[in-house]
Motif scaffolding. Structure first.
Motif, PDB file in Angstrom:
ATOM      1  N   GLY A  43      -4.826  58.218  47.206  1.00  0.00           N
ATOM      2  CA  GLY A  43      -3.588  58.154  46.445  1.00  0.00           C
ATOM      3  C   GLY A  43      -3.021  59.502  46.075  1.00  0.00           C
ATOM      4  N   PHE A  44      -3.403  60.570  46.772  1.00  0.00           N
ATOM      5  CA  PHE A  44      -3.011  61.936  46.432  1.00  0.00           C
ATOM      6  C   PHE A  44      -3.528  62.344  45.050  1.00  0.00           C
ATOM      7  N   GLU A  45      -4.500  61.604  44.527  1.00  0.00           N
ATOM      8  CA  GLU A  45      -5.049  61.891  43.204  1.00  0.00           C
ATOM      9  C   GLU A  45      -6.559  62.092  43.233  1.00  0.00           C
TER      10      GLU A  45
ATOM     11  N   PHE B 215     -11.947  68.777  55.375  1.00  0.00           N
ATOM     12  CA  PHE B 215     -11.631  69.808  54.386  1.00  0.00           C
ATOM     13  C   PHE B 215     -11.164  69.170  53.082  1.00  0.00           C
ATOM     14  N   ASN B 216     -11.229  69.960  52.024  1.00  0.00           N
ATOM     15  CA  ASN B 216     -10.631  69.575  50.752  1.00  0.00           C
ATOM     16  C   ASN B 216      -9.190  70.054  50.685  1.00  0.00           C
ATOM     17  N   TYR B 217      -8.377  69.324  49.967  1.00  0.00           N
ATOM     18  CA  TYR B 217      -7.048  69.804  49.590  1.00  0.00           C
ATOM     19  C   TYR B 217      -6.809  69.420  48.141  1.00  0.00           C
ATOM     20  N   ARG B 218      -5.981  70.194  47.453  1.00  0.00           N
ATOM     21  CA  ARG B 218      -5.719  69.930  46.047  1.00  0.00           C
ATOM     22  C   ARG B 218      -5.000  68.595  45.872  1.00  0.00           C
ATOM     23  N   VAL B 219      -5.384  67.865  44.840  1.00  0.00           N
ATOM     24  CA  VAL B 219      -4.825  66.541  44.593  1.00  0.00           C
ATOM     25  C   VAL B 219      -4.227  66.492  43.192  1.00  0.00           C
TER      26      VAL B 219
ATOM     27  N   THR C  53       7.596  51.303  45.414  1.00  0.00           N
ATOM     28  CA  THR C  53       8.910  50.710  45.629  1.00  0.00           C
ATOM     29  C   THR C  53       9.970  51.665  45.094  1.00  0.00           C
ATOM     30  N   PRO C  54      11.229  51.499  45.470  1.00  0.00           N
ATOM     31  CA  PRO C  54      12.264  52.450  45.052  1.00  0.00           C
ATOM     32  C   PRO C  54      12.260  52.688  43.554  1.00  0.00           C
ATOM     33  N   GLY C  55      12.357  53.953  43.184  1.00  0.00           N
ATOM     34  CA  GLY C  55      12.293  54.334  41.791  1.00  0.00           C
ATOM     35  C   GLY C  55      10.895  54.651  41.311  1.00  0.00           C
ATOM     36  N   GLY C  56       9.894  54.441  42.165  1.00  0.00           N
ATOM     37  CA  GLY C  56       8.511  54.680  41.775  1.00  0.00           C
ATOM     38  C   GLY C  56       8.225  56.151  41.556  1.00  0.00           C
ATOM     39  N   ARG C  57       7.269  56.411  40.684  1.00  0.00           N
ATOM     40  CA  ARG C  57       6.886  57.778  40.342  1.00  0.00           C
ATOM     41  C   ARG C  57       5.399  57.949  40.623  1.00  0.00           C
ATOM     42  N   SER C  58       5.078  58.936  41.437  1.00  0.00           N
ATOM     43  CA  SER C  58       3.698  59.214  41.772  1.00  0.00           C
ATOM     44  C   SER C  58       3.621  60.602  42.378  1.00  0.00           C
ATOM     45  N   TYR C  59       2.404  61.063  42.650  1.00  0.00           N
ATOM     46  CA  TYR C  59       2.228  62.338  43.340  1.00  0.00           C
ATOM     47  C   TYR C  59       2.226  62.101  44.843  1.00  0.00           C
ATOM     48  N   GLY C  60       2.682  63.097  45.565  1.00  0.00           N
ATOM     49  CA  GLY C  60       2.738  63.002  47.016  1.00  0.00           C
ATOM     50  C   GLY C  60       3.748  63.979  47.565  1.00  0.00           C
ATOM     51  N   ALA C  61       4.062  63.822  48.849  1.00  0.00           N
ATOM     52  CA  ALA C  61       4.959  64.744  49.530  1.00  0.00           C
ATOM     53  C   ALA C  61       6.370  64.666  48.954  1.00  0.00           C
TER      54      ALA C  61
ATOM     55  N   ASN D  52       4.567  71.211  47.287  1.00  0.00           N
ATOM     56  CA  ASN D  52       3.690  70.558  48.260  1.00  0.00           C
ATOM     57  C   ASN D  52       2.446  71.387  48.564  1.00  0.00           C
ATOM     58  N   CYS D  53       1.846  71.958  47.505  1.00  0.00           N
ATOM     59  CA  CYS D  53       0.695  72.839  47.727  1.00  0.00           C
ATOM     60  C   CYS D  53      -0.460  72.106  48.399  1.00  0.00           C
ATOM     61  N   GLY D  54      -0.650  70.826  48.074  1.00  0.00           N
ATOM     62  CA  GLY D  54      -1.711  70.078  48.730  1.00  0.00           C
ATOM     63  C   GLY D  54      -1.509  69.974  50.231  1.00  0.00           C
ATOM     64  N   LEU D  55      -0.259  69.809  50.646  1.00  0.00           N
ATOM     65  CA  LEU D  55       0.036  69.787  52.080  1.00  0.00           C
ATOM     66  C   LEU D  55      -0.162  71.169  52.701  1.00  0.00           C
TER      67      LEU D  55
END
Length: 497
Positions: free
Chosen positions: A106-108, A132-136, A272-280, A157-160
């Motif tokens: 979940g990018f978390e 590898f690890n990436y920051r979440v 769904t549209p309007g959703g808030r989360s971490y990611g690209a 997008n530091c994790g990417l």
């Protein structure tokens, strides 16, 4: 005593360890400078060269994250200093295909090390395996470019960008481990699959991999600058800060502690549209365009793709949360959620199609079917269709192997099979069966064959034809999505979030 394997890479010499069943493991190799202090929320920086021989025998801690029993062991070690990778290789000589795993969570959450990721078994199929690890979470995906001054503009997008740095490392160094730097396949599940979807559209990732496998994640999960800025502003408010620079002195554990308070935790709300989360974030800089638009323009034409999903993706959330927080309060409430995605009139038609397909299904199960299609299954098909329409190659798969009727072929169920980690199945209550082993053999054979040759062994995707490879179902090739809802989805799917 076995001879300790040594390699020389651009940054210095490494000493790994010999595995009991053959092959070698090099663990905890740094691919970027620790992203701590003034480098927090900054793009990864190159590793300073070292002198002497660096020990690469201990797995690194996972990225700093909130440890949840449902996502991994509560005893797992985590650290803000996390940008390390692991390599499993059968031999240091030769030129084997390279498979690079990008974990989900979940990018978390997540980790590129055991017990969540272990490349030893898959390595024995004569490939070089890298994880590898990436920051979440906020440390990897907080969007500060529109809240700070010009100095913060590239800090998105530091994790990417961590993932890109790791892939650069692979191109530059994997030959020393017996890998072919010109035959690199990235593969990942969930957030890992969605990450690959973003990497396909990132200029910084161009030329860093040759093939891609997206499991339960495609090109559909991105967020706008406005949404991401709102999340960042809320985080600053919760920490009682007025500007991004102040985040550099806040204990990282405190950031992780509050990072989920300003986002949606419900699987439907966040996707769904309007959703808030971490990611690209489509920021116009690191990720200039919607990934699917890049695919449509032919930007990925030279990269063969496998993209697919599990049959009952969201049934895991239904089983864990039903009836407390997952089930809609009423049919009207379910229609409201569906209407956010497809509009009121079409929502009614779509709900009726699901009810016709599964008479007597509960509201919770209908929501499961809808969200499984909306988040995972239809985007996978859309990505495959778009790739082929633009002149590229794409194969579609469906994971239908269910070990439990309550969980179904749920989200993430295919990971233990593609990574040849069937020992993880005990987490869900029982040891592997002969059927599990058969599905494992079929998937690992397809994935490693694709890594070697660029063809997994079944026909490329064609709409309305049985060209979807079904793992664990009653037939090896099916059409996807299944049943009459497919026609409705094809007419009004939208990637806009």
């Amino acid at each position: 005593m076995p001879v300790e394997p040594r390699v020389q890479i651009a940054d210095g010499a490494l000493r790994g360890r010999t595995l009991a069943n053959g092959g070698f493991c090099f663990a905890g190799i740094p691919f970027a400078t620790p992203p701590v202090g003034p480098l927090r929320f900054r793009p990864p920086r190159p590793v300073p060269q070292w002198t002497g021989v660096r020990e690469a025998i201990s797995f690194p801690p996972a990225p700093l994250q909130r440890l949840l029993p449902s996502l991994g062991p509560s005893t797992m070690q985590t650290s803000e200093d996390c940008l390390y990778l692991n390599v499993w290789t059968p031999d240091l000589s030769g030129r084997r295909p390279v498979m690079v795993w990008i974990y989900g969570g979940g990018f978390e959450s997540g980790s590129g090390s055991p017990p969540l990721t272990d490349g030893e078994a898959l390595m024995h199929r004569d490939i070089v395996f890298v994880a590898f690890n990436y920051r979440v979470g906020a440390l990897g995906f907080l969007y500060l470019a529109d809240l700070g001054g010009p100095d913060w503009a590239p800090t998105t997008n530091c994790g990417l960008l961590d993932q890109v740095a790791a892939l650069h490392w692979v191109r530059n160094n994997i030959a020393a481990f017996g890998g072919d730097p010109n035959n690199v396949t990235v593969f990942g599940d969930s957030a890992g699959g969605f990450s690959i979807g973003a990497l396909l559209a990132m200029p910084a990732a161009a030329g860093m991999f040759d093939k891609a496998i997206m499991q339960s994640g495609a090109t559909s999960r991105t967020f706008s600058r406005e949404t991401a800025t709102g999340i960042a502003r809320d985080l600053l408010d919760r920490l009682e800060l007025s500007e991004p620079e102040q985040l550099l002195t806040v204990p990282a554990e405190r950031i992780v502690e509050v990072q989920l308070e300003g986002i949606d935790t419900d699987i439907g709300a966040r996707n769904t549209p309007g959703g808030r989360s971490y990611g690209a974030v489509v920021d116009g800089h690191v990720l200039p365009d919607l990934p699917l638009d890049v695919v449509a323009r032919g930007g990925t034409r030279t990269i063969p793709l496998i993209v697919g999903a599990c049959r009952d993706e969201v049934q895991l959330w239904e089983a864990m949360l039903q009836p407390t927080t997952f089930a809609p309060a009423s049919e009207a409430a379910l229609l409201v959620e569906m209407a956010r995605c497809v509009g009121e009139e079409r929502a009614a038609v779509l709900l009726q199609a699901y009810q016709n397909r599964e008479p007597g299904a509960s509201l919770a199960r209908l929501r499961t079917r809808f969200l499984s299609d909306w988040i995972y299954r239809v985007p996978a098909v859309q990505c495959a269709q778009t790739q082929i329409a633009s002149g590229g190659q794409a194969w579609n798969y469906l994971f239908a192997h269910a070990r439990s009727p309550d969980l179904g072929a749920h989200h993430g169920a295919d990971v233990a099979y593609t990574l040849d980690m069937l020992d993880q199945l005990t987490f869900f209550g029982s040891a592997a069966t002969p059927q599990d082993q058969q599905v494992r053999n079929e998937m690992t054979e397809a994935w490693t064959t694709f890594a070697r040759t660029g063809d997994p062994g079944w026909p490329m995707y064609r709409p309305e034809e049985p060209t979807v490879r079904c793992f664990g179902g009653t037939a090896p090739l099916v059409t996807e999505p299944l049943a009459e809802v497919a026609q409705l989805w094809q007419t009004f799917w939208s990637q806009q979030k």
